[in-house]
Design a protein around this motif. Structure first.
Motif, PDB file in Angstrom:
ATOM      1  N   ASP A 229      14.805  -0.423  -2.201  1.00 53.32           N
ATOM      2  CA  ASP A 229      15.739  -0.308  -1.083  1.00 53.32           C
ATOM      3  C   ASP A 229      16.036  -1.680  -0.470  1.00 53.32           C
ATOM      4  OD1 ASP A 229      15.730   2.395  -1.510  1.00 53.32           O
ATOM      5  OD2 ASP A 229      14.445   2.878   0.202  1.00 53.32           O
ATOM      6  N   PHE A 230      14.998  -2.492  -0.303  1.00 49.45           N
ATOM      7  CA  PHE A 230      15.166  -3.840   0.262  1.00 49.45           C
ATOM      8  C   PHE A 230      16.076  -4.669  -0.635  1.00 49.45           C
ATOM      9  CE2 PHE A 230      14.077  -8.250   0.939  1.00 49.45           C
ATOM     10  CZ  PHE A 230      13.846  -8.360   2.295  1.00 49.45           C
ATOM     11  N   SER A 231      15.833  -4.599  -1.939  1.00 52.60           N
ATOM     12  CA  SER A 231      16.647  -5.351  -2.890  1.00 52.60           C
ATOM     13  C   SER A 231      18.103  -4.907  -2.861  1.00 52.60           C
ATOM     14  CB  SER A 231      16.072  -5.186  -4.300  1.00 52.60           C
ATOM     15  OG  SER A 231      16.902  -5.794  -5.271  1.00 52.60           O
ATOM     16  N   LEU A 232      18.323  -3.601  -2.714  1.00 59.37           N
ATOM     17  CA  LEU A 232      19.682  -3.060  -2.684  1.00 59.37           C
ATOM     18  C   LEU A 232      20.421  -3.490  -1.423  1.00 59.37           C
ATOM     19  CD1 LEU A 232      21.804  -1.081  -3.902  1.00 59.37           C
ATOM     20  CD2 LEU A 232      20.697   0.726  -2.581  1.00 59.37           C
ATOM     21  N   VAL A 233      19.766  -3.353  -0.267  1.00 60.05           N
ATOM     22  CA  VAL A 233      20.416  -3.657   1.007  1.00 60.05           C
ATOM     23  C   VAL A 233      20.679  -5.152   1.159  1.00 60.05           C
ATOM     24  CG1 VAL A 233      20.097  -3.625   3.522  1.00 60.05           C
ATOM     25  CG2 VAL A 233      19.519  -1.608   2.155  1.00 60.05           C
ATOM     26  N   THR A 240       9.342 -11.707  -7.322  1.00 57.79           N
ATOM     27  CA  THR A 240       8.158 -11.720  -6.456  1.00 57.79           C
ATOM     28  C   THR A 240       8.521 -11.964  -5.001  1.00 57.79           C
ATOM     29  OG1 THR A 240       6.879 -12.603  -8.320  1.00 57.79           O
ATOM     30  CG2 THR A 240       5.883 -12.745  -6.141  1.00 57.79           C
ATOM     31  N   ALA A 241       9.492 -12.847  -4.755  1.00 53.85           N
ATOM     32  CA  ALA A 241       9.888 -13.142  -3.378  1.00 53.85           C
ATOM     33  C   ALA A 241      10.439 -11.903  -2.681  1.00 53.85           C
ATOM     34  CB  ALA A 241      10.927 -14.265  -3.363  1.00 53.85           C
ATOM     35  N   THR A 242      11.209 -11.119  -3.399  1.00 55.07           N
ATOM     36  CA  THR A 242      11.757  -9.886  -2.814  1.00 55.07           C
ATOM     37  C   THR A 242      10.640  -8.897  -2.520  1.00 55.07           C
ATOM     38  OG1 THR A 242      13.921 -10.115  -3.880  1.00 55.07           O
ATOM     39  CG2 THR A 242      13.247  -7.892  -3.273  1.00 55.07           C
ATOM     40  N   VAL A 243       9.701  -8.751  -3.453  1.00 55.27           N
ATOM     41  CA  VAL A 243       8.578  -7.838  -3.243  1.00 55.27           C
ATOM     42  C   VAL A 243       7.777  -8.255  -2.014  1.00 55.27           C
ATOM     43  CG1 VAL A 243       6.400  -6.997  -4.195  1.00 55.27           C
ATOM     44  CG2 VAL A 243       8.405  -7.191  -5.680  1.00 55.27           C
ATOM     45  N   GLN A 244       7.477  -9.541  -1.903  1.00 61.10           N
ATOM     46  CA  GLN A 244       6.679 -10.016  -0.778  1.00 61.10           C
ATOM     47  C   GLN A 244       7.411  -9.841   0.549  1.00 61.10           C
ATOM     48  OE1 GLN A 244       5.883 -14.031  -2.051  1.00 61.10           O
ATOM     49  NE2 GLN A 244       4.049 -13.457  -3.195  1.00 61.10           N
ATOM     50  N   ALA A 245       8.727 -10.105   0.551  1.00 60.32           N
ATOM     51  CA  ALA A 245       9.501  -9.949   1.781  1.00 60.32           C
ATOM     52  C   ALA A 245       9.589  -8.481   2.192  1.00 60.32           C
ATOM     53  CB  ALA A 245      10.904 -10.527   1.581  1.00 60.32           C
ATOM     54  N   LEU A 247       7.483  -5.955   1.432  1.00 58.02           N
ATOM     55  CA  LEU A 247       6.205  -5.416   1.865  1.00 58.02           C
ATOM     56  C   LEU A 247       5.736  -6.051   3.175  1.00 58.02           C
ATOM     57  CD1 LEU A 247       4.342  -5.012  -1.541  1.00 58.02           C
ATOM     58  CD2 LEU A 247       5.793  -3.405  -0.297  1.00 58.02           C
ATOM     59  N   ALA A 248       6.148  -7.279   3.426  1.00 63.69           N
ATOM     60  CA  ALA A 248       5.859  -7.890   4.732  1.00 63.69           C
ATOM     61  C   ALA A 248       6.608  -7.144   5.833  1.00 63.69           C
ATOM     62  CB  ALA A 248       6.257  -9.364   4.721  1.00 63.69           C
ATOM     63  N   LEU A 249       7.832  -6.717   5.534  1.00 64.84           N
ATOM     64  CA  LEU A 249       8.613  -5.952   6.512  1.00 64.84           C
ATOM     65  C   LEU A 249       7.912  -4.647   6.858  1.00 64.84           C
ATOM     66  CD1 LEU A 249      11.274  -5.538   8.116  1.00 64.84           C
ATOM     67  CD2 LEU A 249      12.220  -4.476   6.045  1.00 64.84           C
ATOM     68  N   TYR A 250       7.255  -4.039   5.872  1.00 61.63           N
ATOM     69  CA  TYR A 250       6.570  -2.761   6.091  1.00 61.63           C
ATOM     70  C   TYR A 250       5.083  -2.936   6.394  1.00 61.63           C
ATOM     71  CZ  TYR A 250      10.778  -0.331   4.679  1.00 61.63           C
ATOM     72  OH  TYR A 250      12.063   0.154   4.633  1.00 61.63           O
ATOM     73  N   ASP A 251       4.663  -4.154   6.748  1.00 63.56           N
ATOM     74  CA  ASP A 251       3.296  -4.430   7.210  1.00 63.56           C
ATOM     75  C   ASP A 251       2.227  -4.115   6.172  1.00 63.56           C
ATOM     76  OD1 ASP A 251       3.907  -5.450   9.739  1.00 63.56           O
ATOM     77  OD2 ASP A 251       4.100  -3.439  10.588  1.00 63.56           O
ATOM     78  N   VAL A 252       2.538  -4.324   4.898  1.00 61.25           N
ATOM     79  CA  VAL A 252       1.548  -4.146   3.837  1.00 61.25           C
ATOM     80  C   VAL A 252       1.140  -5.536   3.356  1.00 61.25           C
ATOM     81  CG1 VAL A 252       1.073  -3.183   1.556  1.00 61.25           C
ATOM     82  CG2 VAL A 252       2.577  -1.955   3.143  1.00 61.25           C
ATOM     83  N   ASP A 253      -0.125  -5.917   3.583  1.00 60.86           N
ATOM     84  CA  ASP A 253      -0.525  -7.270   3.225  1.00 60.86           C
ATOM     85  C   ASP A 253      -0.927  -7.374   1.763  1.00 60.86           C
ATOM     86  OD1 ASP A 253      -3.161  -6.387   2.931  1.00 60.86           O
ATOM     87  OD2 ASP A 253      -3.827  -7.142   4.868  1.00 60.86           O
ATOM     88  N   GLU A 254      -1.397  -8.557   1.380  1.00 68.64           N
ATOM     89  CA  GLU A 254      -1.674  -8.827  -0.037  1.00 68.64           C
ATOM     90  C   GLU A 254      -2.815  -7.995  -0.586  1.00 68.64           C
ATOM     91  OE1 GLU A 254      -3.909 -11.867   2.471  1.00 68.64           O
ATOM     92  OE2 GLU A 254      -1.901 -10.939   2.423  1.00 68.64           O
ATOM     93  N   HIS A 255      -3.649  -7.420   0.264  1.00 68.75           N
ATOM     94  CA  HIS A 255      -4.744  -6.566  -0.186  1.00 68.75           C
ATOM     95  C   HIS A 255      -4.411  -5.078  -0.075  1.00 68.75           C
ATOM     96  CE1 HIS A 255      -7.469  -9.959  -0.609  1.00 68.75           C
ATOM     97  NE2 HIS A 255      -7.107 -10.377   0.591  1.00 68.75           N
ATOM     98  N   GLY A 256      -3.219  -4.767   0.389  1.00 69.28           N
ATOM     99  CA  GLY A 256      -2.814  -3.371   0.528  1.00 69.28           C
ATOM    100  C   GLY A 256      -3.112  -2.775   1.887  1.00 69.28           C
ATOM    101  N   LEU A 257      -3.649  -3.556   2.815  1.00 71.22           N
ATOM    102  CA  LEU A 257      -3.931  -3.044   4.152  1.00 71.22           C
ATOM    103  C   LEU A 257      -2.632  -2.910   4.944  1.00 71.22           C
ATOM    104  CD1 LEU A 257      -6.773  -4.114   3.260  1.00 71.22           C
ATOM    105  CD2 LEU A 257      -7.202  -4.571   5.679  1.00 71.22           C
ATOM    106  N   ASP A 258      -2.506  -1.809   5.685  1.00 69.01           N
ATOM    107  CA  ASP A 258      -1.335  -1.636   6.534  1.00 69.01           C
ATOM    108  C   ASP A 258      -1.704  -1.936   7.987  1.00 69.01           C
ATOM    109  OD1 ASP A 258      -2.711   0.597   7.464  1.00 69.01           O
ATOM    110  OD2 ASP A 258      -1.498   2.034   6.351  1.00 69.01           O
TER     111      ASP A 258
END
Length: 339
Positions: A229-233, A240-245, A247-258
């Motif tokens: 959805d992020f990539s589409l909008v 990788t940059a899109t994935v990181q951006a 998941l950062a928007l949805y508060d999911v860090d690099e270890h999967g913690l929300d």
């Protein structure tokens, strides 16, 4: 170019979860031992032209229990009837379900440990002898009428197998214990789902999502859709940059913690000096129900070594301190840190 989806794409989006479910054991990713055991059980029953033994699927949420129940019905080429433990609150509810089953049908009861006790006791006889006793009338004039049932296969799913009474657990011919997925298995899950979605996700992006999915395919698929959805909008590539951006928007860090995971961990470290702290006190401090902390947050924090449970309460580990950017206290007997 029109932004409207084709009828086929629209149908896929509306049935997203179902469309990503594998249809056969060969398509199912992970749980190799369980797949082998199920394959043997189902093939043997088919060769002997009999109804397979009842199956209990136990494990944390999101690992594929519902999907496996659907696969059992598909492999047997039999219809599937789905219900849940909370929906069966009286013996009459269960009797209505059982009496409507066709020969060889697969009955899936999700969260089976939450069935009413009266329904559980009726299920004992149904599983063993394919019949139930129905009480007709009330008081001294009540009579028991036996009702013959068509042979069926019960597939029960539970996230709390310890809550199942022993007489019910013993009546399952096969119990499968589903384990959390490894990163390599989750990479396969995400790659397959991205292909079905038609989303061009890079291999590094796939690995990034898999590493943040907490060992759970359901979470992997959910994160994948948020990234898509992020990539589409934002009209960005699936790198990788899109994935990181995303998941950062949805508060999911690099270890999967929300957000809630981090709030709980931070509360233990910053408000209670690393613990020990009781569950109810911890729940009040973060504004959540104690059941949510215990069932949703704690298992992952403990499994990743960020938190431990002791008789006196919850205690943050050295990794937990470091994860929230705090300096852990010196171990007992260790020399003080030099300034």
């Amino acid at each position: 170019m029109s932004d409207e989806l084709s009828p086929e794409a629209t149908s896929f989006e509306q049935g997203y979860e179902g469309a990503l479910r594998p249809a056969t054991l060969a398509e199912f990713v992970g749980q190799a031992k369980v797949r082998s055991q199920l394959s043997l059980l189902l093939n043997a029953a088919t060769m002997q032209q009999r109804t397979p033994d009842h199956i209990l699927l136990a494990g944390p949420p999101g690992l594929g229990k519902t999907t496996l129940s659907m696969i059992v019905a598909t492999e047997l080429d039999k219809p599937l009837h789905q219900t849940s433990g909370p929906a069966i609150q009286h013996a009459g509810d269960l009797a209505a379900v059982l009496s409507a089953l066709t020969p060889g049908e697969v009955l899936f009861i999700d969260e089976i440990h939450r069935m009413a006790r009266s329904a559980e006791e009726m299920l004992y006889l149904a599983m063993e002898d394919f019949k139930v006793d129905i009480m007709v009338g009330k008081g001294a004039g009540a009579t028991s009428v036996p009702l013959e049932l068509s042979p069926f296969t019960l597939v029960g799913a539970t996230t709390r197998s310890g809550l199942l009474p022993n007489p019910l657990r013993d009546r399952f011919g096969f119990t499968a214990h589903l384990e959390f997925y490894g990163t390599d298995e989750l990479v396969s899950v995400v790659r397959r789902a991205a292909g079905l979605l038609g989303f061009g996700l890079s291999e590094q992006g796939i690995e990034e999502i898999a590493g943040r999915s907490r060992g759970t395919p359901r979470i992997a698929n959910r994160l994948l859709r948020r990234v898509r959805d992020f990539s589409l909008v934002h009209d960005t590539p699936g790198d990788t940059a899109t994935v990181q951006a995303a998941l950062a928007l949805y508060d999911v860090d690099e270890h999967g913690l929300d957000r809630l995971d981090r709030e709980v961990l931070r509360a233990v470290v910053e408000r209670f000096g690393g613990g020990p702290v009781g569950l109810s006190t911890l729940a009040v401090s973060v504004g959540e129900e104690a059941e949510t902390i215990e069932a949703v947050v704690e298992p992952f924090l403990v499994r990743t070594g960020l938190l431990t449970r002791t008789p006196r309460g919850r205690v943050a580990t050295r990794l937990g301190w470091e994860h929230v950017g705090a300096v852990p206290p010196p171990a007992p007997g260790a020399p003080p840190a030099l300034m």
